[in-house]
Design a protein around this motif. Sequence first.
Motif, PDB file in Angstrom:
ATOM      1  N   VAL A 149       0.849  -1.197   0.000  1.00 21.97           N
ATOM      2  CA  VAL A 149       0.000   0.000   0.000  1.00 21.97           C
ATOM      3  C   VAL A 149       0.885   1.247   0.000  1.00 21.97           C
ATOM      4  O   VAL A 149       1.893   1.305   0.709  1.00 21.97           O
ATOM      5  CB  VAL A 149      -0.937   0.016   1.225  1.00 21.97           C
ATOM      6  N   ALA A 266      -3.434  10.982  -5.822  1.00 18.73           N
ATOM      7  CA  ALA A 266      -4.453   9.946  -6.030  1.00 18.73           C
ATOM      8  C   ALA A 266      -4.311   9.248  -7.371  1.00 18.73           C
ATOM      9  O   ALA A 266      -5.027   8.281  -7.635  1.00 18.73           O
ATOM     10  CB  ALA A 266      -5.846  10.560  -5.902  1.00 18.73           C
ATOM     11  N   LYS A 281      -3.221   5.013  -1.930  1.00 17.68           N
ATOM     12  CA  LYS A 281      -4.537   4.619  -1.455  1.00 17.68           C
ATOM     13  C   LYS A 281      -4.959   5.447  -0.245  1.00 17.68           C
ATOM     14  O   LYS A 281      -6.145   5.534   0.073  1.00 17.68           O
ATOM     15  CB  LYS A 281      -4.548   3.134  -1.077  1.00 17.68           C
ATOM     16  N   ARG A 307     -11.431   7.817  -6.963  1.00 18.92           N
ATOM     17  CA  ARG A 307     -10.397   6.828  -7.277  1.00 18.92           C
ATOM     18  C   ARG A 307     -10.173   5.864  -6.110  1.00 18.92           C
ATOM     19  O   ARG A 307      -9.149   5.192  -6.050  1.00 18.92           O
ATOM     20  CB  ARG A 307      -9.097   7.543  -7.648  1.00 18.92           C
ATOM     21  N   HIS A 308     -11.116   5.843  -5.177  1.00 18.12           N
ATOM     22  CA  HIS A 308     -11.063   4.951  -4.009  1.00 18.12           C
ATOM     23  C   HIS A 308      -9.831   5.227  -3.158  1.00 18.12           C
ATOM     24  O   HIS A 308      -9.129   4.298  -2.728  1.00 18.12           O
ATOM     25  CB  HIS A 308     -11.131   3.490  -4.446  1.00 18.12           C
ATOM     26  N   VAL A 309      -9.591   6.510  -2.903  1.00 19.05           N
ATOM     27  CA  VAL A 309      -8.484   6.948  -2.059  1.00 19.05           C
ATOM     28  C   VAL A 309      -9.050   7.615  -0.811  1.00 19.05           C
ATOM     29  O   VAL A 309      -9.925   8.485  -0.905  1.00 19.05           O
ATOM     30  CB  VAL A 309      -7.563   7.933  -2.814  1.00 19.05           C
ATOM     31  N   SER A 310      -8.577   7.210   0.358  1.00 21.66           N
ATOM     32  CA  SER A 310      -9.005   7.815   1.624  1.00 21.66           C
ATOM     33  C   SER A 310      -8.148   9.038   1.928  1.00 21.66           C
ATOM     34  O   SER A 310      -6.922   9.010   1.782  1.00 21.66           O
ATOM     35  CB  SER A 310      -8.873   6.804   2.769  1.00 21.66           C
ATOM     36  N   THR A 405      -4.062   2.514   6.111  1.00 19.31           N
ATOM     37  CA  THR A 405      -3.129   1.765   5.270  1.00 19.31           C
ATOM     38  C   THR A 405      -3.191   0.275   5.579  1.00 19.31           C
ATOM     39  O   THR A 405      -3.182  -0.563   4.664  1.00 19.31           O
ATOM     40  CB  THR A 405      -1.706   2.304   5.480  1.00 19.31           C
ATOM     41  N   TYR A 408      -6.343  -1.137   3.950  1.00 21.35           N
ATOM     42  CA  TYR A 408      -6.264  -1.339   2.503  1.00 21.35           C
ATOM     43  C   TYR A 408      -5.432  -2.571   2.151  1.00 21.35           C
ATOM     44  O   TYR A 408      -5.674  -3.206   1.112  1.00 21.35           O
ATOM     45  CB  TYR A 408      -5.697  -0.098   1.812  1.00 21.35           C
ATOM     46  N   PRO A 412      -7.836  -4.603  -0.452  1.00 22.21           N
ATOM     47  CA  PRO A 412      -7.409  -3.588  -1.432  1.00 22.21           C
ATOM     48  C   PRO A 412      -8.558  -2.954  -2.203  1.00 22.21           C
ATOM     49  O   PRO A 412      -8.421  -1.841  -2.714  1.00 22.21           O
ATOM     50  CB  PRO A 412      -6.484  -4.380  -2.367  1.00 22.21           C
ATOM     51  N   THR A 415     -13.788   0.668  -0.400  1.00 17.22           N
ATOM     52  CA  THR A 415     -14.044   2.063  -0.738  1.00 17.22           C
ATOM     53  C   THR A 415     -13.626   2.964   0.424  1.00 17.22           C
ATOM     54  O   THR A 415     -13.527   2.506   1.574  1.00 17.22           O
ATOM     55  CB  THR A 415     -15.535   2.279  -1.011  1.00 17.22           C
TER      56      THR A 415
END
Length: 561
Positions: A149, A266, A281, A307-310, A405, A408, A412, A415
């Motif tokens: 990650v 991202a 991520k 983009r499914h990034v926190s 992290t 994820y 992976p 959301t």
Amino acid sequence: MRLALLLMTAVVLTGLQGESVLAQDFTLRPQRLIVHYAGDASPPRSSSSFSIISPSARNALQSMDYLRPLAVGARRLYQAKRRLTQSELAQLKRDLLSDASILDVEEDILLQKATAPNDPRYGEQWGYFDEVAGVNAPAAWSLATGAGVIAAVLDTGIVAHSDMDANVVPGYDFISDPIVANDGDGRDADAGDPGDWVAQDECYDGSEAENSSWHGSHVAGTIAAVTNNQVGVAGLAFNARILPVRVLGKCGGYLSDIADALVWAAGAPVDGAPENLHPAKVINMSLTGQGRCGGTMQSAINMARQRHVSVVVAAGNANADVRQFLPANCKGVIAVAANNREGARAWYSNFGRKVDVSAPGGETDVPGNGVLSIWNTGLTVPGEEAYQFYQGTSMATPHVAGIATLLYEADPGATPGRIESAIKLGARPLPGDCDGGCGAGIADAARALAALNGDLPAPARGVLRLENLQGEENAWDYYRFEVPRGAIEMVVRSFGGTGDVDLYVADDVRPTPNKYDCRPFIDGNEEQCVFPNPEPGVWFIGLRGRHSYRGVSVTASWRKP
């Protein structure tokens, strides 16, 4: 410490060969504005295009220099030709907004790192393992360590350190102003930290002199310092990799640079920047500024989430309601408050209903209460590698980014909404005081992993369950329920079925597209809203068909201590 949000100002001086350079006195620099054009408008780049807009807006644009486009929608950055008075600046904004093709005008304000004053060194890394106030990381490490990650740190850049270097991938310097950058140029591929020291009165009249902070390195070390190497400190997600993205320099960083950096981190393209070969991520932003969350920052956050990034952000250190501070008051972020070693809100930490969760931020005036991480001895430019105790929501934030992290790695494909929900559901109630609200409690890495896997017990009492719901595109349906006094957590969830429904939740009123307390902003029907300390009384759930939907279920539940 610089807590207040400063406005970027400058003066244009004549340089050699006709070039213009910016004075280093930030109090004299002309203001910069971000102009948001309608989606189908053609934003003018030069005076040859100005004829398409109204006379007032045309004159306003001609009074500024065009700098560049932003990566966030139809927005362009301009700079006044001289420093304007506040009344002149207000009139300039009104003139720009007089044209229908211009949707919004934001000042390109300067955000600062969210650090609290630091004192002498104390203690060890209690934030990982302390049973009262830590994040219970050791219990999670048998399940996840962050392997595979990428976590981006949008900050001052990082300085070389033998306890960090092996876990760093190539990043980028997004500071466009050479004076702010303090490295002799603007944007470039070197995300190293040259130092962010400032002289007295350099940032604004009355500002104090400060040594270089090495803030980005300290934050990055908490997330992913090299571990099990018999050297220095450990990282919370020690098998992850850090993507350093430099956005803060002398006196802070521009909103426009931070927005572009967030989008790039991202994995989205940014004009003039190379392709990001290591998209993150998780994005950590231990920075803050006072003011509303404008469209520029919110759009950048939305692009990251798509983009499914926190995006994990600091609540801020003003001992005030977080609603006054960006980016913590933006939608779709995980806003982190700071707790001390007693499990109470740290004295400096912001608070309020927009705080999502708390984590160890420390109080360095109490021996053993600081947060230890990577540092450098240089007072200005880099010196020798070292370690230091800091305090602040900046230090709390990477604890939560580290937990995200780990999550994820475990899933992976999760959301951002699911990651946030797992962190909140896994949080433990603060054993100490927190006036004003500290979110769901102290983040707990092991419990968050259990929540992600569905292994935590369900809330104590369900108050509403609806099944086999259906609706058409853009159609609204509303459902009402009541929350008792003393509830510490309310969870509203939509799931199952086909199509695409958007979930809205609001306190005491029916939600609308512009008025709600939670909207997850997630594609599909799997959406969830978590309220750590819901107001007692009537709440409304709104379902709006983004597209037509069939067979959807909704549950609403609360629990007590």
